[in-house]
Write a protein that holds these residues in place. Structure first.
Motif, short mmCIF file in Angstrom:
data_model
loop_
_atom_site.label_atom_id
_atom_site.label_comp_id
_atom_site.label_asym_id
_atom_site.label_seq_id
_atom_site.Cartn_x
_atom_site.Cartn_y
_atom_site.Cartn_z
N GLU A 1 0.83 -1.20 0.00
CA GLU A 1 0.00 0.00 0.00
C GLU A 1 0.87 1.26 0.00
N ASP A 2 1.98 1.21 0.71
CA ASP A 2 2.91 2.35 0.73
C ASP A 2 4.19 1.92 0.00
N SER B 1 7.80 3.28 1.28
CA SER B 1 8.25 3.02 2.65
C SER B 1 9.64 2.39 2.66
#
Length: 219
Positions: free
Chosen positions: A76-77, A80
């Protein structure tokens, strides 16, 4: 008429919002490695396709590829650093092979074949001489920038500057090599000095005590 005019104006906006990338295309990732105006001239980087893209309501998202399905990392990220570190650790644990590209003239270029766009993990394969390994990072290809999708991505801002390896202390004398001595990196005479001074004081003390005992017996 006003409603028709509004729909005609809104139509290009709706079409632009529904613009999706061509996931059958090819692309490339370019990583430039330099620090303080000095380019890295050796070493190599490894590229791993960790996420495959899929269309998601007019946009696109990523899901883990088969090799990385068991990593448990969420995509989702995609920016990161923790996700990149976790995926790099997974690569090391499973011994997954990546596509290796050498550093040439301060940069690395990795060509992505058609149909292989996605989320790529970039990690150090062979550190450059005189430089510390770079931290792993993730690159999305294509990348949405300036209202359009780019298939040739410059990943340099994701890397930061490479860090030179600290120089070794200059060797101006013989360093201690005895296993019972503390390996502090100091020269032998510096490590032995306290021991020699202590031994000299011990001998001197014994001599003073010896003469004192003899004098006492004579009296």
């Amino acid at each position: 008429m006003l409603l028709a005019a509004f729909l005609l104006i809104a139509l290009p906006i709706a079409a632009a919002a529904k613009d999706i990338p061509d996931l059958t295309a090819g692309g490339s990732i370019v990583v430039r490695l330099a620090s303080g105006g000095v380019s890295v001239e050796s070493g190599s980087l490894a590229f791993y396709r960790v996420g495959e893209p899929y269309h998601d309501d007019g946009d696109y998202a990523y899901r883990l590829t088969g090799e990385f399905a068991d990593s448990g990392v969420s995509l989702e990220d995609i920016h990161s650093p923790r996700n990149a570190e976790a995926l790099a650790s997974f690569v090391a644990e499973r011994g997954i092979a990546g596509s290796v590209a050498p550093v040439e003239s301060g940069s690395v270029t990795f060509s992505i074949p058609r149909g292989q766009l996605g989320l790529y993990l970039v990690a150090q394969d062979n550190p450059a001489q005189g430089w510390e390994p770079i931290r792993p990072f993730l690159v999305s290809v294509p990348a949405f920038d300036g209202g359009a999708y780019r298939y040739d991505v410059d990943a340099t801002p994701k890397v930061g500057e490479p860090v030179p390896v600290p120089p070794e202390p200059s060797s101006g004398g013989w360093r201690p090599t005895f296993p019972w001595l503390p390996q502090t990196g100091d020269f032998l005479w510096f490590a032995m000095a306290p021991a020699l001074v202590g031994a000299a004081l011990l001998v001197a003390g014994r001599r003073v005590r010896f003469h004192s005992d003899r004098g006492g017996r004579k009296n």
